[in-house]
Every structure is written in structure tokens, then in C-alpha cells.
Design a protein around this motif. Structure first.
Motif, PDB file in Angstrom:
ATOM      1  N   ALA A 162       0.820  -1.215   0.000  1.00 27.31           N
ATOM      2  CA  ALA A 162       0.000   0.000   0.000  1.00 27.31           C
ATOM      3  C   ALA A 162       0.851   1.261   0.000  1.00 27.31           C
ATOM      4  O   ALA A 162       0.467   2.274  -0.594  1.00 27.31           O
ATOM      5  CB  ALA A 162      -0.914  -0.010   1.231  1.00 27.31           C
ATOM      6  N   ALA A 163       2.015   1.207   0.662  1.00 29.63           N
ATOM      7  CA  ALA A 163       2.828   2.410   0.823  1.00 29.63           C
ATOM      8  C   ALA A 163       3.646   2.738  -0.417  1.00 29.63           C
ATOM      9  O   ALA A 163       3.864   3.910  -0.738  1.00 29.63           O
ATOM     10  CB  ALA A 163       3.755   2.249   2.030  1.00 29.63           C
ATOM     11  N   ASN A 164       4.118   1.710  -1.130  1.00 31.40           N
ATOM     12  CA  ASN A 164       5.057   1.929  -2.236  1.00 31.40           C
ATOM     13  C   ASN A 164       4.592   1.248  -3.527  1.00 31.40           C
ATOM     14  O   ASN A 164       5.367   0.532  -4.163  1.00 31.40           O
ATOM     15  CB  ASN A 164       6.442   1.382  -1.853  1.00 31.40           C
ATOM     16  N   ALA A 222      10.101  -2.046  -3.977  1.00 30.98           N
ATOM     17  CA  ALA A 222       9.769  -1.432  -2.689  1.00 30.98           C
ATOM     18  C   ALA A 222       8.364  -1.762  -2.220  1.00 30.98           C
ATOM     19  O   ALA A 222       8.001  -1.404  -1.086  1.00 30.98           O
ATOM     20  CB  ALA A 222       9.942   0.088  -2.781  1.00 30.98           C
ATOM     21  N   ASP A 223       7.564  -2.431  -3.049  1.00 28.97           N
ATOM     22  CA  ASP A 223       6.182  -2.738  -2.658  1.00 28.97           C
ATOM     23  C   ASP A 223       6.013  -4.189  -2.208  1.00 28.97           C
ATOM     24  O   ASP A 223       4.884  -4.667  -2.064  1.00 28.97           O
ATOM     25  CB  ASP A 223       5.209  -2.420  -3.790  1.00 28.97           C
ATOM     26  N   THR A 224       7.120  -4.896  -1.971  1.00 25.63           N
ATOM     27  CA  THR A 224       7.035  -6.322  -1.622  1.00 25.63           C
ATOM     28  C   THR A 224       7.946  -6.626  -0.445  1.00 25.63           C
ATOM     29  O   THR A 224       9.085  -6.150  -0.390  1.00 25.63           O
ATOM     30  CB  THR A 224       7.443  -7.203  -2.819  1.00 25.63           C
ATOM     31  N   GLN A 269      15.570   4.853   1.978  1.00 23.13           N
ATOM     32  CA  GLN A 269      15.140   5.243   3.321  1.00 23.13           C
ATOM     33  C   GLN A 269      13.688   5.720   3.347  1.00 23.13           C
ATOM     34  O   GLN A 269      12.904   5.317   4.216  1.00 23.13           O
ATOM     35  CB  GLN A 269      16.039   6.349   3.884  1.00 23.13           C
ATOM     36  N   ASN A 270      13.318   6.567   2.399  1.00 21.69           N
ATOM     37  CA  ASN A 270      11.956   7.088   2.407  1.00 21.69           C
ATOM     38  C   ASN A 270      10.928   5.992   2.138  1.00 21.69           C
ATOM     39  O   ASN A 270       9.791   6.060   2.620  1.00 21.69           O
ATOM     40  CB  ASN A 270      11.815   8.214   1.387  1.00 21.69           C
ATOM     41  N   MET A 271      11.303   4.968   1.384  1.00 21.34           N
ATOM     42  CA  MET A 271      10.384   3.849   1.150  1.00 21.34           C
ATOM     43  C   MET A 271      10.201   3.035   2.425  1.00 21.34           C
ATOM     44  O   MET A 271       9.097   2.542   2.703  1.00 21.34           O
ATOM     45  CB  MET A 271      10.911   2.983   0.007  1.00 21.34           C
ATOM     46  N   ARG A 272      11.268   2.875   3.200  1.00 25.22           N
ATOM     47  CA  ARG A 272      11.125   2.211   4.494  1.00 25.22           C
ATOM     48  C   ARG A 272      10.235   3.043   5.418  1.00 25.22           C
ATOM     49  O   ARG A 272       9.417   2.500   6.163  1.00 25.22           O
ATOM     50  CB  ARG A 272      12.497   1.993   5.148  1.00 25.22           C
ATOM     51  N   TRP A 273      10.405   4.365   5.365  1.00 27.24           N
ATOM     52  CA  TRP A 273       9.563   5.252   6.169  1.00 27.24           C
ATOM     53  C   TRP A 273       8.091   5.109   5.790  1.00 27.24           C
ATOM     54  O   TRP A 273       7.224   5.014   6.655  1.00 27.24           O
ATOM     55  CB  TRP A 273      10.007   6.706   5.961  1.00 27.24           C
TER      56      TRP A 273
END
Length: 746
Positions: A162-164, A222-224, A269-273
Motif C-alpha cells: 500500500a505504501a510503495n 519497494a512494494d514487496t 530510506q523514504n520507502m522504508r519510512w
């Protein structure tokens, strides 16, 4: 007119799982893959001549019951490289997805990895996020991580999806635990290099660098998210690891440089955030915002301790002032603990969006010293309730520690004219007069739902200064553990010629007793008393060694205390504070170590040692000769009487079980309050995080200079502490020393 090349058509994929050891991990992996396997894709399981007959029997039984499983057996152990090379050669029209047998997958993970692989014509390999995947690790970058408390693999994967959605970044190398390779890339680059890498380690890194040099991209999807236990099936062999790295560097001399460059830039980093914020958003647990100053010390220790005590029952975000007009948001430790600065002017709306998006339910204000007004107004901005904990006396007096300009306890006078006269002296404070100061504090804190103080003494003193407010005496979370688990103190007898070793712990200011400690050591030397004072920490100025009676051991980390105590072997601990401490984590440390303790008769320490054996109280303004004589009697085997317990009112009686039992139950009796309204602000969050990430990198460069300045100051302190320089140092005025400190440290 030129046209863009047509993207290649996605192919079916074979998931290849090599198996050697780990029955339970393999069972979990297979079941999760079978529950998520697309109909057009295949599953190849290869038994690499496993030494575990139970595991082999399970594989045969499971394959017999499910036609989707293609089970192969190696007649001899080939290792990871040979096994996956065998699997990759089986179906030349299909892509391959290499999957360790100690992983767990969820949702439409295959579809997302395939979509990432075909997002560009030259993407050759795709690696998902994982808890254990070096540069693809989450929540902590380049570390092995447990899953955060209360979360499962499916929930974390949903948050990433959902985030990335559809996001990926280029990486210098993929990670082989879950490694998607497009067939056209595999055909051009070739299989893994079994000759160079034997049974395993380094083969996927070599493949990715070979692919890169042929113009293929290696990306992180980044979405998995795929869970990875780590080193279960094929184990760890350090000798092979070292050999693989040597081979890798021989083939790709720039490998370490390009990987280190990626680590330094940390583009994910921003994807982890975003994923961490998504977890906060989808969680049913309360999300708390802890706001405090950035000076460290006991206040920050309490905030971290409270967040740890609430793990699995609430999330705790930290917000502190940062350099250059910024506010720094720090994620919960179990979600990585990453920190990002937001400019209080340019990024203010982005910060508010982030806090709303995370679903912050409640704010807990832990200090107002140096905290910008905007941050103090967040409860109104976010329309949420807030609590306040007083960690010192800043709310009632801008001198904070109830000490006047001479760093001596003021006695807390009732006459406000005396307070105004104190505030008028140097060093200046931010207050004009005490009446206006306290009125402003009452106006702000009267809006709080709950007011806490860490001891009955602190609560009573604040009530005297701020009678309109009602503070509850709530000890910090470690009080319950100390009450049940701390060992009883033991006073070891001294040998015939052995001195009594007195431990003083921490950083000593004038108010915390540095001058008294030094003077007591001098008295011991003058009277030839068999006493040694060991300062595990440092003073606000270099302290005289007093012919060996005083040893300053310097800075320490909390985890190093046990080792220092074993080396020093103290008989008793001394907390010589000359101000009414509100709690004292230093006292917690010595109580946890089972040491007899001597405290001054101000503040929380005498309250905390009531009923504890071998724990004594000295007057806060004791002179050095009296202190030395007291310790001399202890050395001689005299045991002074213990202090008597004063009567406490029910309102003042501290409740040591409050944080585990009542803190959340009072305000979230059944479940978290309703989440904030659903808002589609993913793009805004991304923009805010991008700006904050760029600012973080700029501040890191500024912080590097600050670290250099701090090191210069520490080196200077060490130099000036040399006994030969003491006569010179003792003549330097304290005011000049403070100016020099500010000049060097910035």
C-alpha cells in the motif's frame, strides 16, 4: 517520428526452492508459497541430498499430495549454486525466482516482483524488502531484524504494497534469499559461476555485477516484503564467506566501493519510512507522540524506556527539536528508529500530514525547555489530548533544578521577590518574573488530561509552585522491575589494608556534587583515611586526584557499567547531589547492581531507598570532613542507622505498576480511539519525506563538524585533567571555562 520500444511481454516464472536442512522453516515456506502461487507459474523444489530423512520424507509426501510441486533430488550434495543452476536450466522459456527455504511469503508477491521486473526493458533482477537482507533489510538498514512485536508477515507485506505501489530503486546487487531473474537477462549473462563460488556465497552478487556491466539493471521492489529467517537451510561457513569475498573482489574490484556508495546514499530510506507509517496507519494499536527536548539525559532515557514498556500495546513516535529550526521525527525502535528532520517553516504542513497519516491518537509532552512553541501547540493542531511529565522543575522555575546562579539549592522560597531577584542575576533565563512564568505554565498545562511527576517529592514541590495544577506521583517504568528483581545490597568487608572504594556514577555538575566529591577526596588524603573515590564518568571541570584518592574513569555507555563495576569492585555508591533530583536513573543503576548506597536528603533518592537495607542519607549541604568521616566509619565496620520513612498521603504514594497497568487503560480502556479520517495523502507524504531526506543529508554533514568539535573538547578535558596542570587549571575562572566550551563545541 521515433517510437518507444515495446516493453517485453511478461513470462511465467518458476519458483526454485533448494532444500538442505530446516524442516519447520521449509514447511512454513512451502505452505506460504502454495497459498500464493499463481496458476500459470511453477514450483520446483530441489532436495540437495539432505542429511535429514524426516525432511526428505516430508518433501516426498507433500509433493505427492500437490501436483503443482515438481520435486527433484540431487544424487549428491551440490550446494546452493549447483542446485539453483540445475533448476534454472529446466524451463528455458520461463523466468526464475530463487527462494530460500527459510522464507515466508504473502499476498500477490509474485505478481508484484514480476511487475517490477518488466517495468523497464533492461531490468534484469528484482529483490524484495526483507527483515534479513543487508541492503534490502527493513526496518533497520543493513541489519538482521526480528519482525516488530504484534506483526505478521502478511501484515507487513500489505503495508509495503500500500505504501510503495509500483516503486523500485536501482541497487548495486540483489540478495539471493528471494531473487527474481528475467530469462532474457539470464540467457545473456549466463548461469551462476559455480567454478568461482563453489557451493555458495557471493554468486548472486557476481551475477548482478556481470549483468550491470552488460547494461542490465538490478532493482529493489519497494512494494514487496518477504520474511527471511536467515542461514537455516544451508547454514553459515565463515571460511567460505571470506573466500567468496576474496573471489568477488578479484572478479569485480569496484564491488566494495559501489556497495558502500549505495549504503551512504541510502535511497530506500523514504520507502522504508512510508512502509513504517503504513503499519502505524493500519494498526489497531494507539499511536503516541512523545515530545521532548534534545538534551538527552534521564528525560530521553525515560521516553525510550516507556516506549519499550508499551511495545506490542502501543506505538511511540518521538518528536524533538533539531538543529537549524527543524523538528526531528523518530520512528519507534521496533520499526527501525530512523530519524528525519522537518523544517518548521517550509515543511510544517508536511509534518502535520505525516502525524495525521500515522494516526497519532495522543501526545505526551516530556519537556518544554527549548521546544518551539509550534510543537507545544500540536495537541490543538491535531485535535488530540495530551499528558505531561515533569522531569525537573522547569514548569515552576526557569532555573530548572531549583538552584541559583551559584548552582546551590535555593530552598524553594515562598517569597516571589526572592525568585525574581534570582532570575535577574546571571546567567539570564528566558523568564522576566516568576509570576508571569508560572501563569504561562498553568495556562498551558491546565489543558493536559494528566500531569505526572516521577516521585512524591517532585509532585509536592510542583504543587507548592503551581497550586492550580495537580501532579500525580508516578515512578518511571523501571521502578517495578527494581522492586521485584533488584538483588539485596551487600556490603563486603574490607581487607586489613584495603581501602573502602566509593563509586560515584555519572556526569557531575556543580549541583550534582562535583566540588563535594573532590573536597572529600582531599579530606581523605589529608587525614590519611583508607578511602578511594571512583568517578565512573566525569566532572564539569577536571577534578584533583588528591594523591590518588580520586580517580575519574571517564565516559561510559550504559551497557559497559557491569564491566566497569567488576573492575572497580566498589563497596558502596554515593549520589552527592545538591539539588532535589526528581528520580535519578543513576540510583536505578546502583540499585540494580546490588550496591549499598548513600544519597543526599533532597528530592526523590531518599524516598526511593526507604526500606532498602544498607542505604543511608546525608544532608544535602554536608561538608567534606563530615562526608569523609561517614565513609571512614563505614570502612571501620560501623553500620549507621537507616532513615525513617515519612508518612505519605494516598495522593502522594507512588504507584510503581502504573505504566504497565494503568497508563493505557485510563485513556484507551477497550481499544484505540477512532483513527483519524481516511485521507489519500501518499503523494504528500512522499514529497515531505523526500524533502526531509535531503535535509537529513545536509544536517549529517553539519553534524560531522559538530562531532569533530566535541572530540576536540573531550581531548582538551583529558589533557587538562593531568595532575601536573591542576595548579594552572584551578586558577581559570569558571565563566571563562564555560565560554571556551561554547566556543569549541559550537
Amino acid at each position: 517520428m521515433s517510437t518507444l520500444p515495446t516493453p517485453p511481454r511478461p513470462r511465467p516464472v518458476d519458483i526454485i526452492i533448494p532444500v538442505y536442512k530446516g524442516l519447520e522453516e521449509t514447511r512454513l515456506c512451502l505452505e506460504s508459497v502454495l497459498a500464493t502461487l499463481p496458476a500459470a507459474d511453477g514450483l520446483i523444489v530441489i532436495d540437495d541430498h539432505s542429511p535429514d530423512p524426516t525432511l526428505v520424507a516430508y518433501l516426498k509426501d507433500r509433493a505427492a499430495g500437490d501436483r503443482r510441486i515438481r520435486l527433484l533430488h540431487n544424487p549428491e550434495n551440490l550446494g546452493f549454486v549447483g542446485t539453483v543452476n540445475r533448476g534454472m536450466a529446466l524451463e528455458p522459456e520461463r523466468d526464475v525466482l530463487l527462494l530460500n527455504s527459510d522464507t515466508e511469503v504473502a499476498g500477490d508477491w509474485v505478481a508484484r516482483l514480476r511487475a517490477a521486473a518488466y517495468a523497464d526493458r533492461r531490468i534484469g533482477t528484482v529483490t524484495p524488502f526483507s527483515n534479513n537482507a543487508t541492503i534490502c533489510s527493513w526496518p533497520r538498514f543493513c541489519q538482521d531484524n526480528p519482525l516488530p512485536p504484534g506483526l505478521d508477515v502478511a501484515g507487513v507485506d500489505r503495508a509495503f504494497a500500500a505504501a510503495n505501489p509500483g516503486l523500485s530503486i536501482d541497487i548495486p546487487t540483489g540478495v539471493g534469499f528471494a531473487f527474481y531473474i528475467r530469462r532474457d537477462c539470464l540467457e545473456e549473462v549466463g548461469l551462476f559461476n559455480a567454478e568461482a563460488f563453489g557451493k555458495g556465497y557471493g554468486e548472486e552478487n557476481d551475477f548482478c555485477r556481470r549483468a550491470h556491466h552488460r547494461g542490465w539493471r538490478n532493482v529493489l521492489a519497494a512494494d514487496t516484503f518477504v520474511y527471511h529467517s536467515g542461514n537455516v537451510s544451508f547454514g553459515v561457513n565463515q571460511e567460505r564467506l571470506d573466500g567468496a569475498m576474496r573471489q568477488l573482489l578479484a572478479l569485480h574490484p569496484d564491488y566494495r566501493r559501489v556497495v558502500q556508495l549505495h549504503i551512504n546514499q541510502d535511497p530506500a530510506q523514504n520507502m522504508r519510512w512510508r512502509a513504517a507509517l503504513g503499519i502505524l496507519r493500519q494498526s489497531a494499536l494507539p499511536v503516541l507522540l512523545f515530545v521532548t527536548h534534545n538534551h538527552g539525559g534521564g528525560t530521553l532515557s525515560h521516553v525510550h524506556e516507556l516506549a519499550k514498556a508499551l511495545e506490542g500495546r502501543a506505538w511511540g513516535l518521538l518528536l524533538t527539536p533539531g538543529p537549524r529550526n527543524t523538528a526531528v521525527v523518530t520512528l519507534p525502535a521496533s520499526l527501525g528508529g530512523d530519524a528525519l528532520p522537518f523544517d518548521l517553516e517550509q515543511d510544517w504542513d508536511g509534518l502535520l500530514d505525516l502525524l495525521r497519516y500515522a494516526g497519532v491518537n495522543r501526545l505526551h509532552l516530556h519537556h518544554m525547555l527549548g521546544v518551539p512553541e509550534r510543537l507545544l501547540d500540536l495537541p490543538e493542531q491535531l485535535s488530540i489530548p495530551f499528558d505531561f511529565t515533569a522531569h525537573d522543575f522547569h514548569a515552576g522555575c526557569p532555573r530548572v533544578m531549583l538552584c541559583g546562579p551559584g548552582s546551590r539549592y535555593c530552598g524553594q522560597p515562598e517569597e516571589r521577590a526572592l525568585c525574581d531577584a534570582c532570575l535577574a542575576q546571571a546567567p539570564k533565563t528566558e523568564a522576566g518574573d516568576i509570576t508571569s512564568w508560572r501563569a504561562a505554565m498553568v495556562a498551558r498545562l491546565s489543558r493536559a488530561e494528566r500531569l505526572f511527576a516521577p516521585s512524591a517529592d517532585t509532585a509536592n514541590r510542583l504543587r507548592r509552585m503551581l497550586p492550580a495544577l495537580s501532579f500525580r506521583a508516578i515512578p518511571h517504568p523501571d521502578a517495578q522491575g527494581l522492586a521485584t528483581n533488584a538483588p539485596p545490597p551487600l556490603l563486603r568487608p574490607c581487607g586489613a589494608t584495603e581501602p573502602l572504594r566509593i563509586l560515584v556514577l555519572g556526569a557531575l555538575s556543580r549541583a550534582k556534587g562535583a566540588d563535594l566529591v573532590e573536597a572529600t577526596a582531599r579530606e581523605a588524603a589529608r587525614g590519611d583515611l583508607p578511602l578511594e573515590i571512583h568517578l565512573l564518568g566525569y566532572g564539569y571541570r577536571p577534578l584533583h586526584r588528591a594523591r590518588g584518592r580520586l580517580t575519574a574513569h571517564g565516559r561510559y555507555h550504559p551497557e559497559e557499567i557491569a564491566g566497569h563495576l567488576e573492575r572497580i569492585a566498589p563497596h558502596v555508591a554515593w549520589l552527592p547531589a545538591g539539588w532535589p533530583e526528581t528520580y535519578s536513573y543513576t540510583l536505578s543503576e546502583v540499585m540494580a547492581a546490588g550496591l549499598p548506597v548513600v544519597v543526599s536528603d533532597l528530592g526523590a533518592p531518599p524516598e526511593r531507598i526507604l526500606g532498602r537495607p544498607l542505604s543511608w542519607v546525608l544532608p544535602w549541604n554536608v561538608d567534606a570532613s563530615t562526608a569523609a568521616a561517614f565513609f571512614g566509619r563505614l570502612r571501620a565496620g560501623e553500620i549507621p542507622a537507616l532513615p525513617e520513612a515519612p508518612a505519605l498521603s494516598p495522593q502522594s504514594t507512588p504507584r510503581v505498576d502504573f505504566y504497565p497497568e494503568g497508563y493505557l487503560a485510563e485513556v484507551f480502556p477497550e481499544k484505540a480511539r477512532a483513527r483519524l479520517p481516511e485521507r489519500e495523502i501518499g503523494e504528500l507524504i512522499g514529497q515531505a519525506l523526500d524533502r526531509a531526506g535531503a535535509r537529513r543529508r545536509r544536517l549529517q554533514r553539519w553534524g560531522d563538524l559538530k562531532v569533530v568539535r566535541q572530540r576536540i573538547w573531550r581531548s582538551l578535558i583529558t589533557l587538562l585533567a593531568h595532575p601536573s596542570l591542576f595548579p594552572l587549571v584551578s586558577r581559570i575562572p569558571i565563566s571563562f571555562q564555560e565560554r571556551l566550551k561554547r566556543l569549541i563545541k559550537g
